[in-house]
Design an enzyme around this catalytic site. Structure first.
Site, mmCIF file in Angstrom:
data_model
loop_
_atom_site.group_PDB
_atom_site.id
_atom_site.type_symbol
_atom_site.label_atom_id
_atom_site.label_comp_id
_atom_site.label_asym_id
_atom_site.label_seq_id
_atom_site.Cartn_x
_atom_site.Cartn_y
_atom_site.Cartn_z
ATOM 1 N N GLY A 17 3.450 12.131 -4.325
ATOM 2 C CA GLY A 17 4.090 12.303 -3.025
ATOM 3 C C GLY A 17 3.162 12.131 -1.841
ATOM 4 C CG ASN A 19 3.139 6.328 0.319
ATOM 5 O OD1 ASN A 19 2.677 5.772 1.312
ATOM 6 N ND2 ASN A 19 2.828 5.950 -0.918
ATOM 7 C CG MET A 103 7.875 6.324 -10.330
ATOM 8 S SD MET A 103 7.297 4.786 -9.576
ATOM 9 C CE MET A 103 6.804 3.892 -11.049
ATOM 10 C CG HIS A 122 6.403 -2.964 -4.523
ATOM 11 N ND1 HIS A 122 6.775 -2.391 -5.718
ATOM 12 C CD2 HIS A 122 5.742 -4.097 -4.837
ATOM 13 C CE1 HIS A 122 6.354 -3.152 -6.713
ATOM 14 N NE2 HIS A 122 5.729 -4.192 -6.207
ATOM 15 C CB THR A 154 18.574 -5.772 -1.596
ATOM 16 O OG1 THR A 154 17.514 -6.280 -2.418
ATOM 17 C CG2 THR A 154 18.285 -6.065 -0.127
ATOM 18 C CG LEU A 157 12.637 -3.631 -9.027
ATOM 19 C CD1 LEU A 157 12.954 -2.182 -8.704
ATOM 20 C CD2 LEU A 157 12.084 -3.770 -10.435
ATOM 21 C CB THR A 185 -6.416 4.283 2.409
ATOM 22 O OG1 THR A 185 -6.738 2.901 2.294
ATOM 23 C CG2 THR A 185 -7.245 5.093 1.441
ATOM 24 C CD GLU A 187 1.019 2.364 -1.292
ATOM 25 O OE1 GLU A 187 2.007 3.110 -1.397
ATOM 26 O OE2 GLU A 187 0.393 1.938 -2.284
HETATM 27 C C1 GRF Z 1 2.566 4.246 -4.251
HETATM 28 O O1 GRF Z 1 1.565 3.322 -4.560
HETATM 29 C C2 GRF Z 1 3.851 3.543 -3.926
HETATM 30 O O2 GRF Z 1 3.679 2.330 -3.258
HETATM 31 C C3 GRF Z 1 4.425 3.293 -5.285
HETATM 32 O O3 GRF Z 1 4.106 4.427 -6.043
HETATM 33 C C4 GRF Z 1 2.961 5.054 -5.486
HETATM 34 C C5 GRF Z 1 3.386 6.447 -5.149
HETATM 35 O O4 GRF Z 1 2.348 7.222 -4.661
HETATM 36 N N1 GRF Z 1 5.830 2.993 -5.197
HETATM 37 P P1 GRF Z 1 2.677 8.596 -3.961
HETATM 38 O O5 GRF Z 1 3.608 9.373 -4.867
HETATM 39 O O6 GRF Z 1 3.301 8.321 -2.623
HETATM 40 O O7 GRF Z 1 1.342 9.292 -3.837
#
Ligand code: GRF
Length: 201
Positions: A17, A19, A103, A122, A154, A157, A185, A187
């Site tokens: 988590g 992000n 996921m 992504h 969309t 995937l 970092t 993201e």
């Molecule tokens: C990130 O790299 C995101 O792009 C991908 O899964 C990872 C999740 O990381 N979909 P977090 O749970 O946000 O730390």
């Protein structure tokens, strides 16, 4: 800009988590409530052991766990997930739904239910490397650059309109883990930036 109606944000996670945490911190730091009327209404995880739930709870954010294994099929889970999003994100504009390391492959029914309000991050430079193991695949292909993409969701995937991208170098000796850490970092910068732009209209 002042908004009269609240814009609830619901964030979906499955794991660490980070992000989601970056989004929550940006919302606080940059005053999304004051600027856009936006607030993080809830964090939903399909895994009870997702570490991100701890951070969300510490921030006083409503959390909910919806274990996909408890449902007979993908459609049943997605229907329950959609119901939870609408319940927890009620009280203002229809919720903006942010996938942050969630996921799960979403059914077309779920995507159309939240059409135009679903965003994902992504860890690749889409349209390259959709799906899993993006960093390992980038290294094996000899890519000199890798990165991440914030995009609308969309039914296909890891497709959908690209909202933000960040590029990082692939360095000699990189492993999937070192590259993933470098990408992550970035993201944490581009996801909040993309969402703020959406909120600003
Ligand atoms: C990130 O790299 C995101 O792009 C991908 O899964 C990872 C999740 O990381 N979909 P977090 O749970 O946000 O730390």
């Amino acid at each position: 800009m002042t908004t009269t109606r609240e814009q609830p944000i619901v964030i979906l996670i499955s794991g660490s988590g980070s992000n989601m945490a970056a989004l929550v911190r940006a919302a606080e730091r940059d005053g999304w409530a004051r600027r856009y009327g936006a607030r993080v209404a809830a964090v939903i995880s399909n895994r009870a052991d997702a570490k991100g739930l701890v951070f969300a709870r510490e921030q006083g954010i409503v959390t909910e766990v919806l274990d996909h294994k408890a449902f007979a099929n993908r459609e049943a889970f997605d229907t329950a997930l959609g119901d939870a999003i609408e319940r927890l994100g009620a009280g203002g504009e229809p919720p903006l739904v942010l996938l942050a390391g969630f996921m799960r492959i979403l059914t077309p029914g779920f995507v159309s239910r939240f059409d135009g309000r679903l965003v994902n991050i992504h860890p690749s430079l889409l349209p390259a490397f959709t799906g899993l193991h993006t960093h390992q695949r980038a290294i094996e292909e000899g890519c000199q650059f890798a990165g991440a993409t914030v995009h609308r969701v969309t039914a296909e995937l890891d497709h959908g309109e690209i909202l933000e991208q960040a590029v990082v170098p692939v360095l000699p000796g990189d492993t999937a883990d070192t590259l993933a850490a470098r990408v992550l970092t970035q993201e944490h910068l581009i996801y909040p930036r993309a969402v703020a732009r959406l909120l600003a209209g």
